[in-house]
Design an enzyme around this catalytic site. Sequence first.
Site, PDB file in Angstrom:
ATOM      1  CG  ASP A 159      -6.394 -16.283 -46.141  1.00  0.00           C
ATOM      2  OD1 ASP A 159      -6.106 -15.106 -46.455  1.00  0.00           O
ATOM      3  OD2 ASP A 159      -5.999 -16.805 -45.078  1.00  0.00           O
ATOM      4  CD  GLN A 174      -3.352 -12.555 -48.266  1.00  0.00           C
ATOM      5  OE1 GLN A 174      -4.321 -12.149 -47.661  1.00  0.00           O
ATOM      6  NE2 GLN A 174      -2.640 -11.785 -49.072  1.00  0.00           N
ATOM      7  CG  HIS A 175       0.965 -12.592 -45.086  1.00  0.00           C
ATOM      8  ND1 HIS A 175       0.849 -11.606 -46.040  1.00  0.00           N
ATOM      9  CD2 HIS A 175      -0.109 -12.460 -44.277  1.00  0.00           C
ATOM     10  CE1 HIS A 175      -0.249 -10.905 -45.810  1.00  0.00           C
ATOM     11  NE2 HIS A 175      -0.853 -11.404 -44.757  1.00  0.00           N
TER      12      HIS A 175
END
Length: 430
Positions: A228, A71-72
């Site tokens: 995830d 992520q991110h």
Amino acid sequence: MPLVLGVDSSTQSCKVVVVDAGTGAVVRTGRASHPDGTSVDPEAWWYALNSAIAEAGGLDDIAAWSIGGQQHGLVALDADGRVIRDALLWNDTRSADAAAELVAEFGAEQLAARTGLVPVASFTITKLRWLRDNEPENAGRVAAVALPHDWLTWRLRGFGPEKPVLEELVTDRSDASGTGYWNPVSGEYDRDLLSAALGHDAVLPRVLGPDEHVLDGDGRRVGGGAGDNAGAALGLGAAPGDVVVSIGTSGTVFAVSSRAVTDPSGTVAGFADASGNFLPLVATLNAARVLAVTASLLDVSLDELSALALQAEPGAGGLTLLPYFEGERTPNLPDATAELTGMTLSSTTRPNLARAAVEGMLRGLGAGLDALRSLGIPLERALLIGGGAQSEAVQRIAPDVLGIPVEVPEPAEYVALGAARQAISALGAR
């Protein structure tokens, strides 16, 4: 029955599973490594994805696919669909000051209410602010902002610099909820926050619902993918009442919740999940590394550490390890250090030290469960996953420390399996 393909494009590697859509059985797998670092050329992920898919037998007999991943991370694209600079990953902390600036500008309560998050350096919005302030020319070229799994889905569907249709970028609720400029309750992007971070508006991926899909260039159905943790929850079959405790180098504690939560303290991130529910999450810095450093100190293997810990009585004879070896995020004590207390001639034994390490690590993760409980999230069962969950001592001691029944699923590629479940759902969708 048709075959589907699920992907976990993590920080370290790309894992692919090919699954029989009828039985759920894994029939083929593939894997490829990713480069180290906190700033990575996304082309390395694209190369690894193609290598892992080839190792898993290719796409020719695949009816549907979906990609989960880290992520991110910030993938910035120009108007021609080209990557502007190396992606800044979730673990790149150069945007810590940018996070503090955004909190100062908007207020923690306001940000939590608008996005479910209080920005820290991990989140995408802070990386956009860093780009605006430190690389203004690159920031000015940004025409679209994607996350790692968004970009890989876009590429595998047949888009890219050769076919730069930015409006074909898609994502899902779980990954969008980790950006810091999407509202998990309304399901809408907060474009004022995006513009405040980047300096201008940009194309953002369309957020697909749990039952939605798109097509690739060969007509295969493509699921929305997942971050995830949400992919792991989906792969595990976690439901409301479940809390997943992932014991890796660091730890994550996330619950499936039927309602959205907000935490202005920033301890709990109010993510969405991949099924239409929510996934409030707490992160800790010290998890399996607590066991590793103690095993090294005692000059034993991890299995031997587990055996030693089980020789000691609960409470380790009063020996207590506060396991903040690398500071801590939950509670927010970045400068803290570990402490060993309760040392007496009778308590200071190898078994007690091993037990104190296991209990201390679990209490650290238990702080995450306490944070979730404080927001009224019901926790009825803990699912332990990750390398640290394979310790017999951890499995046997966890129920007493965490205060709820514990199950330890068999080790598996749960993020990739969650993506495969999305692909199976896409086959059943109209």
